[in-house]
Design a protein around this motif. Structure first.
Motif, PDB file in Angstrom:
ATOM      1  N   GLN A  75       0.737  -1.420  -0.217  1.00  0.00           N
ATOM      2  CA  GLN A  75       0.152  -0.100  -0.002  1.00  0.00           C
ATOM      3  C   GLN A  75       0.778   1.099   0.024  1.00  0.00           C
ATOM      4  O   GLN A  75       0.594   2.457  -0.704  1.00  0.00           O
ATOM      5  N   LEU A  76       1.938   1.331   0.666  1.00  0.00           N
ATOM      6  CA  LEU A  76       2.916   2.331   0.788  1.00  0.00           C
ATOM      7  C   LEU A  76       3.537   2.574  -0.525  1.00  0.00           C
ATOM      8  O   LEU A  76       3.662   3.751  -1.030  1.00  0.00           O
ATOM      9  N   GLN A  77       3.747   1.512  -1.293  1.00  0.00           N
ATOM     10  CA  GLN A  77       4.562   1.595  -2.727  1.00  0.00           C
ATOM     11  C   GLN A  77       3.470   2.061  -3.405  1.00  0.00           C
ATOM     12  O   GLN A  77       4.006   3.031  -4.399  1.00  0.00           O
ATOM     13  N   VAL A  78       2.371   1.905  -3.342  1.00  0.00           N
ATOM     14  CA  VAL A  78       1.083   2.246  -4.410  1.00  0.00           C
ATOM     15  C   VAL A  78       0.944   3.850  -4.231  1.00  0.00           C
ATOM     16  O   VAL A  78       1.087   4.636  -5.181  1.00  0.00           O
ATOM     17  N   ILE A  79       1.047   4.338  -2.935  1.00  0.00           N
ATOM     18  CA  ILE A  79       0.860   5.623  -2.479  1.00  0.00           C
ATOM     19  C   ILE A  79       2.350   6.499  -2.939  1.00  0.00           C
ATOM     20  O   ILE A  79       1.994   7.477  -3.564  1.00  0.00           O
ATOM     21  N   LYS A  80       3.426   5.835  -2.845  1.00  0.00           N
ATOM     22  CA  LYS A  80       4.556   6.534  -3.327  1.00  0.00           C
ATOM     23  C   LYS A  80       4.631   6.593  -4.905  1.00  0.00           C
ATOM     24  O   LYS A  80       4.642   7.569  -5.337  1.00  0.00           O
ATOM     25  N   GLU A  81       4.072   5.688  -5.640  1.00  0.00           N
ATOM     26  CA  GLU A  81       3.858   5.711  -7.070  1.00  0.00           C
ATOM     27  C   GLU A  81       2.898   6.674  -7.491  1.00  0.00           C
ATOM     28  O   GLU A  81       3.073   7.359  -8.777  1.00  0.00           O
ATOM     29  N   GLN A  82       1.693   7.006  -7.055  1.00  0.00           N
ATOM     30  CA  GLN A  82       0.825   7.881  -7.188  1.00  0.00           C
ATOM     31  C   GLN A  82       1.266   9.264  -6.990  1.00  0.00           C
ATOM     32  O   GLN A  82       1.064  10.321  -7.664  1.00  0.00           O
TER      33      GLN A  82
END
Length: 88
Positions: free
Chosen positions: A78-85
């Motif tokens: 979830q943190l990775q998705v947020i960073k990518e966004q």
């Protein structure tokens, strides 16, 4: 089973189950109550496990550690998705 904490820290961990349990719970940023709910145990049982006054049987220990590791990995995703966004 490979110990989840060994994988996280990159080295073998020799701490007893109570210490492993608390370490994984804190790494996953969970309260005792949240961890107990996720693992389907009573909060007093969880607290006894963390204090080391009671230790569950081996299959239960493995399942509990796997559940906590699963939560930690999901949080990382979830943190990775947020960073990518943020970088889009």
């Amino acid at each position: 089973m490979t110990n989840p904490i060994d994988e996280i820290l990159g080295k073998p961990v020799t701490q007893p189950f109570a210490g492993q349990l608390k370490t994984l719970r804190l790494i996953a940023n969970l309260t005792q109550m949240e961890a107990a709910i996720i693992c389907h145990v009573n909060i007093s049982t969880w607290q006894k496990w963390e204090r080391g006054t009671h230790t569950p049987i081996q299959p239960t220990r493995e399942n509990v550690l796997k559940k906590l590791e699963s939560v930690r990995r999901e949080q990382q995703k979830q943190l990775q998705v947020i960073k990518e966004q943020k970088h889009e």
